[in-house]
Design a protein around this motif. Structure first.
Motif, PDB file in Angstrom:
ATOM      1  N   ARG B 377      45.933  45.843  25.000  1.00 10.88           N
ATOM      2  CA  ARG B 377      45.203  45.837  26.276  1.00 10.88           C
ATOM      3  C   ARG B 377      43.888  46.579  26.155  1.00 10.88           C
ATOM      4  O   ARG B 377      42.845  46.106  26.596  1.00 10.88           O
ATOM      5  N   ALA B 380      41.465  44.567  24.211  1.00 11.04           N
ATOM      6  CA  ALA B 380      40.940  43.437  24.987  1.00 11.04           C
ATOM      7  C   ALA B 380      39.873  43.909  25.957  1.00 11.04           C
ATOM      8  O   ALA B 380      38.816  43.294  26.103  1.00 11.04           O
ATOM      9  N   PRO B 386      38.761  41.831  30.870  1.00 11.78           N
ATOM     10  CA  PRO B 386      39.534  40.679  31.336  1.00 11.78           C
ATOM     11  C   PRO B 386      39.248  40.334  32.794  1.00 11.78           C
ATOM     12  O   PRO B 386      39.300  39.168  33.172  1.00 11.78           O
ATOM     13  N   ILE B 387      38.907  41.344  33.590  1.00  7.42           N
ATOM     14  CA  ILE B 387      38.694  41.055  35.012  1.00  7.42           C
ATOM     15  C   ILE B 387      37.490  40.148  35.230  1.00  7.42           C
ATOM     16  O   ILE B 387      37.431  39.393  36.192  1.00  7.42           O
ATOM     17  N   THR B 389      36.769  37.636  33.346  1.00  3.53           N
ATOM     18  CA  THR B 389      37.310  36.295  33.160  1.00  3.53           C
ATOM     19  C   THR B 389      38.031  35.849  34.424  1.00  3.53           C
ATOM     20  O   THR B 389      37.905  34.714  34.863  1.00  3.53           O
ATOM     21  N   GLU B 390      38.785  36.783  35.006  1.00  2.00           N
ATOM     22  CA  GLU B 390      39.608  36.420  36.156  1.00  2.00           C
ATOM     23  C   GLU B 390      38.783  36.237  37.427  1.00  2.00           C
ATOM     24  O   GLU B 390      39.027  35.339  38.217  1.00  2.00           O
ATOM     25  N   ARG B 391      37.818  37.111  37.629  1.00  2.00           N
ATOM     26  CA  ARG B 391      37.205  37.201  38.941  1.00  2.00           C
ATOM     27  C   ARG B 391      35.682  37.030  38.977  1.00  2.00           C
ATOM     28  O   ARG B 391      35.083  37.008  40.037  1.00  2.00           O
ATOM     29  N   GLY B 395      33.893  40.213  41.775  1.00  4.39           N
ATOM     30  CA  GLY B 395      35.289  40.645  41.795  1.00  4.39           C
ATOM     31  C   GLY B 395      35.519  41.825  40.868  1.00  4.39           C
ATOM     32  O   GLY B 395      36.232  42.773  41.211  1.00  4.39           O
ATOM     33  N   GLN B 398      34.172  44.882  42.390  1.00  5.73           N
ATOM     34  CA  GLN B 398      35.072  45.361  43.438  1.00  5.73           C
ATOM     35  C   GLN B 398      36.213  46.174  42.845  1.00  5.73           C
ATOM     36  O   GLN B 398      36.606  47.204  43.403  1.00  5.73           O
ATOM     37  N   GLU B 399      36.715  45.735  41.686  1.00  5.69           N
ATOM     38  CA  GLU B 399      37.788  46.482  41.033  1.00  5.69           C
ATOM     39  C   GLU B 399      37.268  47.847  40.576  1.00  5.69           C
ATOM     40  O   GLU B 399      37.944  48.865  40.735  1.00  5.69           O
TER      41      GLU B 399
END
Lengths: 215, 510
Positions: B377, B380, B386-387, B389-391, B395, B398-399
């Motif tokens: 993790r 990565a 990774p966030i 890629t996701e958002r 986004g 925001q995290e």
């Protein structure tokens, strides 16, 4: 208790299905992507949908969006979201629809069969289950001096964290090896110190606590 | 002959006076007058004539030593000139003393006069030898003529004082004296002509605008081959040459700054040019347009070089990063993954030999698997968050805000897809800024604003903390600036003590 599992990795999908089967759940469907998930949930009305956040075809946040869709369209189905990474912002988004029947866990938790089964059951009954790491992060960002969290005793903070994870008073009492009456007293004290209105049902309590932590 | 020589000095004096070299002009005119009057019998007592018009050789020494500025520079030169004047007075009045004393004064005075003459010759020869090219160009005609004239004078004077007759020598002194006057005139006229050369500079620069030519053209117009031009580059807050190297005065050089609504360029040149300030001013004015063009070119070159530097830095960093990843994979994840089947084999064996050891062994295998998972993790996250890629960017920000230790207000206005590298860079700008904020700023509020306009993405992170962040010192901010520059953007950090910190990245994203 009837469960649908959405996970694109075959090994993990079958593994989770087997674990939940052994723990006494009825796995009614296993799917690989979000659209199949929505179809199965609509057709079978399970008690719980266990959903991976990254699903095909884009493997971004389709699982998360499907989870929100299920919570909107089928409020009686609990949703337990599994994620490879801890995302406070996802938790906050999911909480937008209330904490009832909602769970957010790191995939690691799957391996602890008893804990995992307890979380699925909790969500299936309309309760909540949040990953301790998410709660840790929420508590951690309030770690600076002068925050009202600092007025809590160590024991009270431990109780608060377990409440935020979505545990019932009984579960908290078992975990901390104290009497349920004592847990109730801690809860009253915590709510008074943080200025939160006392909540009878667990999922409203979780929501209040998580909202407080995220404020 | 002597009238011509005297007139030459007077005219040179007028030219000098017209060129605003008043002090030198006065000395030249006075020398011309004294010399001319010295040639005719005056209706005054001989002593008076001797200490007035007879002072012309001392005044000539004064003039030569004070050229071109009109002032005597060193203490030695002042002493020599004073000795010259004193000698003239004492020699002129020697007849007022008794005959015996008169002879002594005459002999000693002549010796002192010779000494003064030789001193002038030595001092001027040394001065000429130690001069820069630009200064030598100005000094040579006057000093060479003066040295020759002084040498002849030093030979002729003792003969004349002794009452001897040397008509050839006397004529030679007259000719040499006239040559000195003409040399002065020539030097001064040429100085004026140099200013006329500026017109040529204008013509030349309008024809061939090329940086090397500009420096050469200025060097030639100002007759200083050592001249160098530096252009103001705001990013560097300094003057850089066409190769992007800083221009600093070399030993023995001075600088003249050229402004045109703000700093434009700097000339590092020979101090001799300051004798003729109008020339520099005229040349700079004539060249200012070309200088402005060159300044822009120089700025562009600096940008390109920065870009090349940051590219190289990123290539190096990427290489180092790959090596680090390989090491992390080898030392961490691989070892742990290897340990898992090993532990499971032990558990398998324990099933028959010691069933009570099976449970802890399986637990150990599970812990090792989790540890491997944690490491993967973290790896990565280091390769590509990774966030993202996701958002996507908003986004992901925001995290970052959700886990920041202070409330972070986010405003975003980003329509459409962003290029991956722009998104990643913008993410790291916010991540690094918020991490710095948590560590150093002591802020209680922060805001992130992301907007896209005019083909550029602006990412700004502000807080209300204590400020004082120094991008030169923090390796985090420096690395960030490198990352931003690699994407053709720029990073600005404004962090005054007590006024919070604002970090803004502008990234091109067409």
């Amino acid at each position: 208790m009837r469960v649908v599992i959405a996970e694109d990795n075959t090994l993990l999908r079958e593994g989770v299905a087997r674990l939940l089967g052994e723990a006494g759940f009825e796995v009614v469907a296993t799917v690989e992507d979000a659209s199949a998930l929505l179809e199965e949930v609509a057709a079978r009305r399970p008690d719980v949908a266990v959903v991976d956040i990254r699903l095909p075809p884009t493997r971004t946040d389709e699982g998360l969006r499907a989870a929100q869709e299920i919570r909107r369209a089928h409020p009686s189905t609990g949703v337990l979201v599994l994620s490879q990474y801890v995302r406070v912002s996802y938790t906050v988004e999911l909480l937008g629809g209330g904490a009832r029947g909602l769970g957010y866990l790191l995939k690691d938790r799957v391996s602890d069969l008893a804990e995992f089964a307890a979380a699925v059951r909790q969500v299936g009954r309309g309760g909540s289950a949040f990953d301790p790491i998410v709660v840790d992060q929420l508590v951690g960002r309030r770690a600076h001096e002068g925050d009202s969290l600092h007025t809590l005793t160590d024991r009270e903070r431990a109780v608060l964290a377990l409440m935020a994870e979505g545990r019932t008073n009984q579960a908290i009492a078992e975990r901390l090896v104290i009497a349920e009456r004592t847990v109730e007293k801690h809860c009253t004290s915590i709510f008074a110190k943080l200025g939160l209105p006392a909540r009878a049902d667990d999922h409203r309590r979780v929501l209040a606590v998580l909202r407080y932590l995220n404020a | 002959m002597s009238i011509v020589a005297g007139a030459g000095f007077v005219v040179a004096g007028l030219v000098a006076w017209r060129s605003r070299s008043g002090r030198l002009g006065f000395l030249l005119a006075a020398e011309g007058v004294l010399w001319t009057l010295y040639q005719v019998p005056l209706p005054v007592p001989p002593e008076v004539a001797a200490v007035t018009v007879g002072a012309w050789p001392a005044l000539l020494a004064h003039l030569v030593m004070a050229f071109p500025g009109g002032r005597l520079g060193s203490r030695t030169s002042r002493a020599v000139v004073a000795l010259g004047y004193a000698c003239v007075v004492v020699m002129g009045l020697r007849h007022l003393a008794g005959p015996g004393a008169c002879a002594v004064i005459r002999d000693v005075g002549t010796a002192v006069l010779v000494f003064v003459g030789v001193s002038v010759i030595v001092l001027q020869a040394r001065r000429l030898r130690g001069s820069s090219v630009a200064r030598r160009r100005l000094l040579t005609p006057v000093l060479v003529a003066a040295v020759v004239a002084t040498a002849l004078f030093v030979v002729w004077k003792p003969v004349a004082v002794a009452g001897g007759s040397a008509p050839v020598l006397a004529l030679a002194v007259q000719v040499a004296f006239a040559a000195v006057g003409l040399a002065f005139l020539w030097s001064l006229v040429r100085r004026r002509m140099d200013r006329g050369g500026v017109a040529g500079l204008v013509v030349r620069l309008s024809g061939e605008p090329h940086p090397a030519t500009l420096q050469t053209a200025l060097a030639e117009t100002l007759h200083d081959p050592t001249l160098r031009v530096g252009y103001w580059v705001p990013e560097s807050e300094g003057y850089l040459d066409v190769g992007g190297r800083p221009v600093l005065p070399e030993p023995g050089q001075v600088v003249t700054e050229v402004d045109r609504d703000g700093p434009l360029a700097v000339l590092a040149h020979d101090p001799a040019l300051l004798d003729n300030p109008e020339l520099i001013q005229a040349a700079c004015a004539a060249a200012s347009l070309a200088l402005e063009n060159e300044r822009l070119t120089a700025e562009l070159r600096v940008r390109l070089r920065q870009l090349a530097d940051s590219r190289a830095q990123v290539v190096r960093a990427a290489e180092a990063e790959r090596r680090r990843l390989e090491r992390d994979l080898h030392d961490g994840v691989q070892q742990r993954l290897l340990a898992i089947p090993l532990t499971l084999s032990l558990a398998e064996a324990a099933l028959t030999s010691g069933p009570e050891r099976v449970r802890p062994l399986i637990g150990e295998a599970r812990e090792t698997a989790f540890a491997a998972l944690d490491e993967v993790r973290a790896l990565a996250q280091g390769i590509h968050p990774p966030i993202l890629t996701e958002r996507g960017l908003v986004g992901a920000v925001q995290e970052l805000a959700a886990v920041a230790p202070v409330p972070v207000a986010i405003s975003s206005d980003v329509a459409g897809e962003l290029p991956v590298e722009v998104e990643t860079t913008a993410y790291y700008v916010v991540a690094e800024a918020l991490a710095n904020l948590a560590k150093h700023a002591a802020a209680d509020r922060a805001s992130v604003s992301i907007s896209r306009a005019g083909g550029r993405l602006s990412v700004a992170v502000s807080d209300n903390g204590r400020g004082g962040a120094d991008p030169e010192r923090g390796s985090g901010l420096r690395g960030l600036a490198g990352r931003v520059e690699t994407n053709g953007g720029s990073l600005r950090v404004r962090s005054l003590p007590g006024q919070g910190t604002r970090i803004e990245a502008m990234l091109p994203c067409a």
